[in-house]
Design an enzyme around this catalytic site. Sequence first.
Site, PDB file in Angstrom:
ATOM      1  CE1 TYR A   1      -8.941  -6.132   7.157  1.00 56.71           C
ATOM      2  CE2 TYR A   1     -10.805  -5.795   8.624  1.00 56.71           C
ATOM      3  CZ  TYR A   1      -9.438  -5.750   8.384  1.00 56.71           C
ATOM      4  OH  TYR A   1      -8.595  -5.332   9.371  1.00 56.71           O
TER       5      TYR A   1
ATOM      6  CD  GLU B   1      -8.299 -10.079   5.254  1.00 55.30           C
ATOM      7  OE1 GLU B   1      -9.417  -9.707   4.827  1.00 55.30           O
ATOM      8  OE2 GLU B   1      -7.900  -9.881   6.419  1.00 55.30           O
TER       9      GLU B   1
ATOM     10  CG  ASP C   1      12.415  -0.952  -6.750  1.00 59.96           C
ATOM     11  OD1 ASP C   1      11.458  -0.341  -7.266  1.00 59.96           O
ATOM     12  OD2 ASP C   1      12.779  -0.770  -5.575  1.00 59.96           O
TER      13      ASP C   1
ATOM     14  CB  THR D   1       5.984   3.061  -5.575  1.00 58.47           C
ATOM     15  OG1 THR D   1       6.926   3.872  -6.262  1.00 58.47           O
ATOM     16  CG2 THR D   1       6.646   2.340  -4.424  1.00 58.47           C
TER      17      THR D   1
ATOM     18  CE  LYS E   1       9.140   6.609  -5.042  1.00 58.44           C
ATOM     19  NZ  LYS E   1       8.810   5.267  -4.576  1.00 58.44           N
TER      20      LYS E   1
ATOM     21  NE  ARG F   1       2.967   7.726   0.371  1.00 56.20           N
ATOM     22  CZ  ARG F   1       3.793   8.665  -0.104  1.00 56.20           C
ATOM     23  NH1 ARG F   1       3.339   9.793  -0.578  1.00 56.20           N
ATOM     24  NH2 ARG F   1       5.085   8.459  -0.113  1.00 56.20           N
TER      25      ARG F   1
END
Length: 421
Positions: A55, A57, A202, A229, A232, A238
């Site tokens: 974790y 954060e 985008d 992203t 691709k 991902r």
Amino acid sequence: MLSPRDLLERNDPDIFSALTGEETRQASGVEMIPSENYTYPEVLTTLGSVFTNKYSEGYPGRRYYGGQEFTDAIERLARERAKQLFRCDHVNVQPLSGAPMNAAAYLALLHPGDTVMGMDLSHGGHLTHGAPVSHMGHLFDWIRYKTDPESEGRIDFDVLRQAALERRPKMIVCGYSSYPRDYDYRPFKDIADEVGALTLADVSHIGGLIAGEALANPFDAGFDVVTTTTHKSMRGPRGGMIMCREEFRKAIDQSVFPGLQGGPHMNQVAATAVALGKAQQPEFKRYCQQVLANARALARALLDGGAELVTGGTANHMMVMDCVRSFGINGRVAENALDEIAITCNKQVIPDDPNPPLRPSGVRLGTPAATTRGMAESEMEALGGFMLEALRKPDDEPGLRKLKDEVQALCAAFPVPGIRS
Ligand code: DSN
């Protein structure tokens, strides 16, 4: 000692069997969905690493949990590599994927109810660019611009400017999921400046091609925010990244965490850093040029065989084929026929499609994945020929079986990185 793979086989044979089935499917056929790619073996290793246990954060140097020595290092590396590749001031590498990435960017800079401009879904825009079925479509007041069929799908900037002058959007979004042209970013920026709007590009589909300097970079036209992203054309895991000018750093970072997300997926951040490092290598520039050359070759083969392509061809990595006009079949029938011959594509709406999304008029094809395997123009010509044959006779089962053998024979010569043959 058993390897992790052997352990999976022994302890969860159902999942192991699906895994090996998917490996065989990916290697024996070819992925022509333009948003897909075969990632690097190093990315697969990093994704499956102990970073998934952590974790984290917060951001490097300002975390809410201890034990961040190595997570800080990888997140810093990912940010620096992305900043160099995209020539921008700041990058947030924590978005879990494309839709939360765009949601975080909008919510950083806009208020619910604000007017925003984005490309209509059937003309090539993404769900998050204002489609009514997306939460984003309801959260903001969208002006959905379209492409101009009279000019082979270019954008009519006089029409776009007029709409912007009338409705005064707070943000103009450009970017696409199914638009086979490249963008000229400057007219968007000029119109945005005229009406006092922010600019967001985008570039999810073409992020890799921009990093590889094969397509234009929206920051060169003065854009405020660029989202992409990473899985691709970038060939990474991902995930998503939000890149911005310095003045938006704080708003973007706060919007991603704690605004929208909790703990970042540090295995994904580490794998993003790996892919960005690969994108800094000279081979990646060559790869990007070959992606475009392959798209042109495939488009030419399809056009020469009588197929109709939306916008008349391609200026990027993808093309949209109108299957109704080309072969008298809808996109679902076409997708199934190509599946039968081990070529994976996706059914696709065409501009103002009279048919519904699950039975649309077209299919979408792209070359990033095939190019990763080392396929070049001659393989694109061969694949184009196989596709035309299958689509002309989608019910000819013996014919499809023969074509599948030919596609699989071609694919066997081009192994998928990271998949044991
Ligand atoms: N699902 C992606 C695509 O296929 O283009 C966009 O998010």
